[in-house]
Design a protein around this motif. Sequence first.
Motif, short mmCIF file in Angstrom:
data_model
loop_
_atom_site.label_atom_id
_atom_site.label_comp_id
_atom_site.label_asym_id
_atom_site.label_seq_id
_atom_site.Cartn_x
_atom_site.Cartn_y
_atom_site.Cartn_z
N LYS A 78 32.72 -13.49 174.93
CA LYS A 78 32.52 -12.38 174.04
C LYS A 78 34.41 -10.90 174.47
CE LYS A 78 30.07 -8.72 171.70
NZ LYS A 78 28.79 -8.09 172.12
N ARG A 79 34.25 -10.91 175.24
CA ARG A 79 35.54 -10.74 176.02
C ARG A 79 35.10 -9.22 176.67
NH1 ARG A 79 38.08 -15.27 179.22
NH2 ARG A 79 38.29 -17.02 177.60
N VAL A 80 34.24 -8.64 176.74
CA VAL A 80 34.66 -7.58 176.45
C VAL A 80 35.06 -6.45 177.85
CG1 VAL A 80 31.64 -7.42 175.20
CG2 VAL A 80 31.45 -7.50 177.58
N GLY A 81 34.43 -5.29 178.25
CA GLY A 81 35.11 -4.93 179.19
C GLY A 81 34.86 -5.60 179.91
N THR A 82 35.14 -5.18 182.09
CA THR A 82 34.61 -5.40 183.40
C THR A 82 33.09 -4.32 183.53
OG1 THR A 82 36.54 -6.51 184.27
CG2 THR A 82 34.81 -5.99 185.58
N LYS A 238 56.00 17.41 175.13
CA LYS A 238 54.68 16.79 174.63
C LYS A 238 53.92 16.19 175.86
CE LYS A 238 55.03 18.80 170.30
NZ LYS A 238 55.84 17.33 168.79
N LEU A 239 52.53 15.23 176.33
CA LEU A 239 52.66 14.54 176.67
C LEU A 239 52.00 13.26 175.85
CD1 LEU A 239 50.81 13.30 179.49
CD2 LEU A 239 48.96 14.59 178.58
N HIS A 240 52.29 11.75 176.10
CA HIS A 240 52.10 11.13 175.23
C HIS A 240 50.61 9.96 176.48
CE1 HIS A 240 54.98 11.71 171.95
NE2 HIS A 240 55.43 11.61 173.60
N VAL A 241 49.61 10.08 175.29
CA VAL A 241 48.49 9.52 176.43
C VAL A 241 48.59 8.47 175.85
CG1 VAL A 241 45.92 9.63 176.86
CG2 VAL A 241 47.27 11.41 177.16
N GLN A 242 48.61 7.38 176.36
CA GLN A 242 48.72 5.46 176.20
C GLN A 242 47.83 4.74 176.96
OE1 GLN A 242 53.21 4.49 174.78
NE2 GLN A 242 53.60 6.50 176.51
N GLN A 243 47.76 5.22 177.86
CA GLN A 243 47.12 3.59 178.44
C GLN A 243 45.69 4.61 179.25
OE1 GLN A 243 49.08 1.20 180.38
NE2 GLN A 243 49.79 3.04 182.05
N ALA A 244 44.91 3.76 179.42
CA ALA A 244 43.94 4.25 180.92
C ALA A 244 43.84 2.91 181.63
CB ALA A 244 43.10 4.50 180.35
N ILE A 245 43.36 3.20 183.50
CA ILE A 245 43.15 2.72 184.07
C ILE A 245 42.21 3.00 184.68
CG2 ILE A 245 43.76 1.63 186.31
CD1 ILE A 245 46.66 2.69 185.69
N ASN A 246 40.91 1.99 183.78
CA ASN A 246 39.48 2.61 184.89
C ASN A 246 38.72 1.85 186.09
OD1 ASN A 246 38.95 -0.92 185.20
ND2 ASN A 246 38.92 -1.29 183.69
N ARG A 247 38.65 1.87 186.47
CA ARG A 247 37.97 2.39 187.95
C ARG A 247 37.78 0.33 188.63
NH1 ARG A 247 32.05 1.68 188.90
NH2 ARG A 247 30.47 0.84 187.43
N TYR A 248 37.56 -0.80 187.83
CA TYR A 248 37.86 -2.01 188.24
C TYR A 248 39.49 -2.44 188.96
CZ TYR A 248 33.23 -2.12 187.18
OH TYR A 248 31.81 -1.79 187.17
N GLY A 249 40.87 -0.83 188.29
CA GLY A 249 41.57 -1.48 187.74
C GLY A 249 42.09 -2.63 187.28
N GLU A 250 41.57 -1.99 186.27
CA GLU A 250 42.11 -2.79 184.46
C GLU A 250 42.78 -1.61 183.61
OE1 GLU A 250 38.51 -6.18 184.45
OE2 GLU A 250 38.25 -4.31 183.40
N THR A 251 44.04 -2.19 183.17
CA THR A 251 43.94 -1.07 182.00
C THR A 251 44.12 -1.24 180.94
OG1 THR A 251 46.79 -1.24 183.70
CG2 THR A 251 46.85 -0.58 181.28
N THR A 252 43.32 -0.77 180.10
CA THR A 252 43.10 -0.44 178.68
C THR A 252 43.68 1.05 178.67
OG1 THR A 252 41.55 1.05 179.24
CG2 THR A 252 40.62 -0.49 179.92
N SER A 253 43.52 0.06 177.10
CA SER A 253 44.39 1.18 175.94
C SER A 253 43.31 2.61 175.80
CB SER A 253 43.99 0.01 173.89
OG SER A 253 42.58 -0.43 173.84
N GLY A 254 41.97 2.80 175.80
CA GLY A 254 42.05 3.72 176.32
C GLY A 254 40.56 3.76 175.68
#
Length: 381
Positions: A78-82, A238-254
């Motif tokens: 299913k490839r869901v997030g960690t 202006k601030l462009h929020v384009q990504q997030a880095i979760n607590r597992y160090g993975e870059t996500t789209s938010g």
Amino acid sequence: MGLKKVETRWEENRKRWRVNGQRDGERRTFYSSTPGLRGKKEAERKADSWKRGVLHEKLDPPVAELWDCFLRYLEEEKRVGTSTVDQARKFGRNYILPIRGGFRISRLNEGHLQRVLNLSAQKGCLRQDKHRPSKRPLSLKTLRGLRNIEQQFVKWCRINGYTDLVLEGLEVRTSAQKVEKEILQPDELQTLFRVDTRLVRGKRVFDEQIYSYRFAVVTGLRPGELMGLRMGDIQGDKLHVQQAINRYGETTSGKNQNARRTFGLNSFARRIVEQQLELLRASGMPTALDSPLFPAINQQSRYHQWKSYARSNGITAISCYEMRHTFISLAQNLPEGDLRRLCGQSASMDTRGAYAHKLCDDDTRIAGEVDQILGRYLDER
């Protein structure tokens, strides 16, 4: 029917036999916790029975065995997030498997899963072997997450032919408690914006994360969004929020479809950015467009440093996510659409958000209104 011969192996860390079967392009894993040759043959019999089309009801594996297969499905297919897989693993380990793991899947019914919810709501963690089990009842949010995982598990079992069970009415008690978030109070906000040091071995030292704490409070960014900010995300005011880095160090789209957003920086946020850039240059840190604006090893390290700062200065050691709640509490009187745009929040049905379009001067107007609100609490005399 195309059958594929598979290899059986002993998993020493889990003390069980494992065999992967494949039939007509479909893969499935079978287990046996019986040691020795007997267990090996048992696992192989299960695989052979399945490959020959024997009904799953005759196999009738225990819930705990199928739970491992379900987690593997979440991870590999299913490839869901960690974080989702990790949450499912914890829900199984702490709530579902302790009282239902030994059940054969054919015996499992909706009442059994409802009892998992009810007991968890009353007692919290149900594991008997947990070193420090929580004695507090689960929050409403956690119970809803547990119910969702139960529903996904039963659906997976049904799709794969292990059960005909259909869940129709799993209920989370409305009396379940909502955990109230803590926020920084006005006097604590004053301290945060006036003191930039913390105690280390009894001595006052500059806290190099101070501007990240302040920026989180005046923008409402999520901890992962703060970790994901790059120099190039700041363009003028202006601030462009384009990504997030979760607590597992993975870059996500938010967190949701509204997480990627652009908004105008209020004057407090602009000043903090300028101070952070000066700090990075003085420290010899990179300031290229793809360099982190607020460098940190990970979310956990920033949180531990924040707790040290809070203890050193008599501030409530709220979580990094509660810094976001602090901003939302300060700005709660903004129009709903403006606040949602700033914070990247989603709504099940937001007519204005779906059909109203942002005017060209909205960012400047909203930033000005936030300035007025923050100015009431962050007097920098």
